[in-house]
Design a protein around this motif. Structure first.
Motif, mmCIF file in Angstrom:
data_model
loop_
_atom_site.group_PDB
_atom_site.id
_atom_site.type_symbol
_atom_site.label_atom_id
_atom_site.label_comp_id
_atom_site.label_asym_id
_atom_site.label_seq_id
_atom_site.Cartn_x
_atom_site.Cartn_y
_atom_site.Cartn_z
ATOM 1 N N ARG A 1 -44.143 32.066 31.941
ATOM 2 C CA ARG A 1 -45.124 31.816 30.876
ATOM 3 C C ARG A 1 -46.382 31.155 31.430
ATOM 4 N NH1 ARG A 1 -42.271 28.605 26.269
ATOM 5 N NH2 ARG A 1 -44.359 28.825 25.357
ATOM 6 N N ILE A 2 -46.335 30.885 32.758
ATOM 7 C CA ILE A 2 -47.468 30.213 33.406
ATOM 8 C C ILE A 2 -48.119 31.160 34.412
ATOM 9 C CG2 ILE A 2 -48.133 28.272 34.894
ATOM 10 C CD1 ILE A 2 -45.613 26.791 33.829
ATOM 11 N N GLY A 3 -49.433 31.259 34.343
ATOM 12 C CA GLY A 3 -50.163 32.011 35.367
ATOM 13 C C GLY A 3 -50.781 30.998 36.317
ATOM 14 N N GLY A 4 -50.485 31.132 37.606
ATOM 15 C CA GLY A 4 -50.956 30.129 38.558
ATOM 16 C C GLY A 4 -52.047 30.647 39.479
ATOM 17 N N ILE A 5 -53.077 29.810 39.667
ATOM 18 C CA ILE A 5 -54.123 30.120 40.655
ATOM 19 C C ILE A 5 -54.179 28.907 41.591
ATOM 20 C CG2 ILE A 5 -56.541 30.764 41.006
ATOM 21 C CD1 ILE A 5 -56.599 31.291 37.900
ATOM 22 N N TYR A 6 -54.014 29.185 42.880
ATOM 23 C CA TYR A 6 -53.915 28.071 43.819
ATOM 24 C C TYR A 6 -54.971 28.187 44.908
ATOM 25 C CZ TYR A 6 -49.449 28.276 41.450
ATOM 26 O OH TYR A 6 -48.495 28.349 40.476
ATOM 27 N N GLN A 7 -55.271 27.037 45.511
ATOM 28 C CA GLN A 7 -56.287 27.006 46.565
ATOM 29 C C GLN A 7 -55.880 27.907 47.745
ATOM 30 O OE1 GLN A 7 -57.056 23.069 48.053
ATOM 31 N NE2 GLN A 7 -58.946 23.670 49.041
ATOM 32 N N GLY B 1 -53.605 25.687 23.631
ATOM 33 C CA GLY B 1 -54.985 26.155 23.492
ATOM 34 C C GLY B 1 -56.007 25.208 24.081
ATOM 35 N N GLU B 2 -55.555 24.119 24.688
ATOM 36 C CA GLU B 2 -56.463 23.120 25.236
ATOM 37 C C GLU B 2 -56.966 23.540 26.626
ATOM 38 O OE1 GLU B 2 -56.415 18.240 24.993
ATOM 39 O OE2 GLU B 2 -54.558 19.312 25.327
ATOM 40 N N PHE B 3 -58.148 23.081 27.001
ATOM 41 C CA PHE B 3 -58.659 23.233 28.368
ATOM 42 C C PHE B 3 -58.717 21.834 28.945
ATOM 43 C CE2 PHE B 3 -61.300 26.108 31.195
ATOM 44 C CZ PHE B 3 -61.359 25.217 32.250
ATOM 45 N N ILE B 4 -57.842 21.537 29.867
ATOM 46 C CA ILE B 4 -57.773 20.181 30.398
ATOM 47 C C ILE B 4 -58.023 20.200 31.906
ATOM 48 C CG2 ILE B 4 -55.236 20.342 30.461
ATOM 49 C CD1 ILE B 4 -55.147 17.302 30.122
ATOM 50 N N SER B 5 -58.884 19.290 32.333
ATOM 51 C CA SER B 5 -59.148 19.190 33.775
ATOM 52 C C SER B 5 -58.494 17.916 34.282
ATOM 53 C CB SER B 5 -60.644 19.131 34.039
ATOM 54 O OG SER B 5 -61.258 20.282 33.507
ATOM 55 N N ILE B 6 -57.808 18.031 35.367
ATOM 56 C CA ILE B 6 -57.214 16.846 35.997
ATOM 57 C C ILE B 6 -58.026 16.586 37.261
ATOM 58 C CG2 ILE B 6 -55.123 15.906 37.061
ATOM 59 C CD1 ILE B 6 -53.653 17.904 35.101
ATOM 60 N N ILE C 1 -50.045 29.755 29.505
ATOM 61 C CA ILE C 1 -50.774 28.692 30.203
ATOM 62 C C ILE C 1 -51.312 29.222 31.535
ATOM 63 C CG2 ILE C 1 -50.536 26.409 31.298
ATOM 64 C CD1 ILE C 1 -48.205 25.868 29.452
ATOM 65 N N ILE C 2 -52.506 28.804 31.863
ATOM 66 C CA ILE C 2 -53.032 29.082 33.211
ATOM 67 C C ILE C 2 -53.138 27.729 33.913
ATOM 68 C CG2 ILE C 2 -55.036 29.843 34.556
ATOM 69 C CD1 ILE C 2 -53.782 32.220 33.248
ATOM 70 N N ILE C 3 -52.505 27.650 35.070
ATOM 71 C CA ILE C 3 -52.650 26.442 35.880
ATOM 72 C C ILE C 3 -53.500 26.816 37.080
ATOM 73 C CG2 ILE C 3 -51.448 24.845 37.423
ATOM 74 C CD1 ILE C 3 -49.175 24.723 35.474
ATOM 75 N N ALA C 4 -54.595 26.123 37.260
ATOM 76 C CA ALA C 4 -55.472 26.416 38.384
ATOM 77 C C ALA C 4 -55.589 25.156 39.233
ATOM 78 C CB ALA C 4 -56.835 26.857 37.861
ATOM 79 N N ASP C 5 -54.922 25.188 40.381
ATOM 80 C CA ASP C 5 -54.905 24.015 41.264
ATOM 81 C C ASP C 5 -55.938 24.222 42.376
ATOM 82 O OD1 ASP C 5 -54.266 21.727 42.586
ATOM 83 O OD2 ASP C 5 -52.392 22.474 43.457
#
Lengths: 304, 226
Positions: free
Chosen positions: B80-86, B28-33, B158-162
């Motif tokens: 289980r991961i939704g990915g959004i990429y550049q 449930g966290e929103f983390i920015s790298i 999880i959503i991973i947005a790179d």
């Protein structure tokens, strides 16, 4: 499961259609190579026919003494047949038949006609013409059987020793032709397989990035691989239909021409009598190589 | 949910991209790298996705060691991961509709559900009119929105947005970030990798800063400081 199967089929047909250019190119290459292999099959049939024709010309002749009774010759014929199962054909030629054959063959030749008149009586000997199913050794065995002591009172001569070199040469040539044909076929098939494999590799290579994305979003190996494998089946089936129609057309068109060059050989009959084998070769080659190539190439890109 | 334990990544012969990275991302966290280009953000994300293996150390996803997991197990995690990429990572030979429905098909969703859900999400994202177009026929912003629709359609954990806004104009950037915030509010974990200072400062969420392959800062309600 059935739903997934239907989806995979739909993907395969859609990708096939959307990649029309490369799909047509792949089918074209597959058609050419399948036709090449079909051609090899027909060449095998033609060379078998020619070899058989040449082998049929080989025989040995046992000449009997002129006073031997026909009845005795026929008994000896039966005994030879019993003693040697390799005999394909054994034909009795009487003195009269031999004379008739000679005069018929040299009709109009005054030299031979005069010679026969000078000799006065029939100079020909009764004989048995023998052909076998096998090689020089079999002819030698038959020659040995005929020259056994129990037949020596009747036999004038057996012409095996005179014909031995020729028979050996013919068998050696036909054997070498068969070997060369086999070697050539293996090389051409390997070349065909490599050409098709590389063409289908191009088809899959075009989707390299797509495969990688499919893996990243979680698609299972089967879900990624199956559409490409079905595409391989589609390529194989279309190629088969094209090749089969071309083969029918070529068999029909070339049949009459070939039967002039090779009397007794009918291309269309050969096609009809080997229909199942031809279908198997054309369908099997196209589909198997389509499936296997797709499987191998996709496998490489699945390691994501 | 995701735990990095002393992770080091070295590309041959001796290029150290990540060095002794340890941190945890909670559900449930929103983390920015954040970090400069080449800092190691993308490698870190690729390790989570199982696209790269850590040279040393371990990465756990819900207690499972990603490095030790088999291919099938890894694909289950990726679902289980939704990915959004550049670079969007869309399927170029599939239509807009198929790009989204493919993700649902992978999950084994039935046709009825797909037929109902895909047009709905495409309508929400503003691509309802372009359902039969191919990705090459869309603008950069539209392609990114399609990638977003694809990432959300299966309601992943999880959503991973790179770098999801790298190719977008300010309006579309705002749209994508708003969507990520909404998703996070719905209880999903969001991992955002970016070097966009403005976005990070506006978000006011946890920020992990990477520099030369090392974590130099990990702050709740952090800011973009490099």
């Amino acid at each position: 499961m059935l739903t997934n199967f239907k989806r995979v089929l739909r993907f395969a047909f859609a990708d096939f259609y959307r990649n029309k250019g490369i799909s047509i190119a792949a089918i074209f290459v597959l058609v050419i190579t399948t036709l090449l292999i079909t051609g090899l099959f027909f060449m095998q049939g033609i060379s078998d026919f020619i070899i058989l024709q040449v082998k049929d010309k080989i025989d040995i002749t046992a000449y009997f003494k002129s006073d031997t009774q026909e009845q005795d010759i026929l008994i000896i014929k039966d005994e030879i047949l019993k003693a040697s199962p390799d005999i394909k054909n054994i034909e009795y030629v009487s003195q009269e038949d031999a004379l008739n054959d000679f005069t018929e063959k040299h009709k109009g030749n005054t030299v031979f006609s005069k010679a026969l008149i000078e000799v006065g009586n029939n100079p020909f000997l009764p004989s048995l013409n023998i052909t076998t199913t096998g090689d020089t050794l079999q002819y030698e065995n038959i020659s040995n059987i005929i020259q056994q002591s129990r037949f020596s009172d009747f036999i004038e001569k057996v012409d095996f020793s005179q014909k031995k070199d020729t028979i050996e040469k013919i068998f050696s040539i036909t054997k070498n032709i068969s070997r060369f044909g086999l070697g050539l076929a293996i090389i051409l098939i390997l070349v065909a397989v490599l050409v098709v494999f590389n063409t289908l590799k191009l088809v899959v290579d075009k989707s390299k990035e797509e495969i990688s994305t499919m893996r990243i979003v979680g698609a299972s190996s089967w879900f990624v691989r199956a559409p490409f494998i079905f595409q391989g089946v589609i390529f194989g089936c279309i190629s088969f239909v094209v090749c089969f129609l071309v083969t029918i057309l070529l068999s029909y068109l070339l049949s009459s021409g070939l039967s002039v060059i090779m009397p007794g050989f009918s291309l269309s009959n050969y096609f009809a009598s080997n229909l199942f084998a031809i279908i198997l070769i054309q369908l099997g080659f196209g589909v198997i190589i389509g499936v296997v190539s797709s499987f191998i190439v996709v496998n490489k890109y699945l390691k994501v | 949910m995701i735990k990095f334990k002393n992770v080091t990544k070295i590309y041959p012969p001796n290029s150290v991209v990540l060095e002794d990275i340890s941190f945890e991302i909670k559900e449930g966290e929103f983390i920015s790298i954040v970090g400069k280009s080449g800092a190691g953000k993308t490698t870190l994300i690729r390790i989570i996705l199982g696209l790269e293996k850590a040279t040393y150390g371990e990465v756990f996803f819900d207690g499972q060691n990603i490095s030790a997991i088999d291919s099938d197990g890894l694909q289950k995690i990726r679902r289980r991961i939704g990915g959004i990429y550049q670079d969007y990572k869309l399927l170029p030979l599939k239509t807009v509709y198929e790009n989204v429905s493919y993700i649902m098909a992978i999950e084994g969703k039935d046709n009825e559900e797909i037929k109902k859900e895909v047009p709905r999400i495409l309508e929400v994202i503003g691509l309802g009119e372009k359902i039969n177009n191919f990705p090459r026929e869309l603008s950069g912003g539209e392609q990114q929105r399609l990638a977003v629709a694809r990432a959300f359609v299966n309601h992943p954990d999880i959503i991973i947005a790179d770098e999801p806004t790298g190719n977008l104009d300010p309006y579309n950037t705002y749209e994508v970030i708003s969507l990520l915030e909404k998703i996070n509010k719905a209880g999903k974990t969001v991992i955002l990798s970016t070097h966009d200072r403005e976005i990070i400062n506006k978000l006011g969420k946890r920020v992990v800063t990477i520099e030369n392959g090392k974590i130099i800062r990990d702050e709740e309600k952090g800011r973009f400081i490099i």
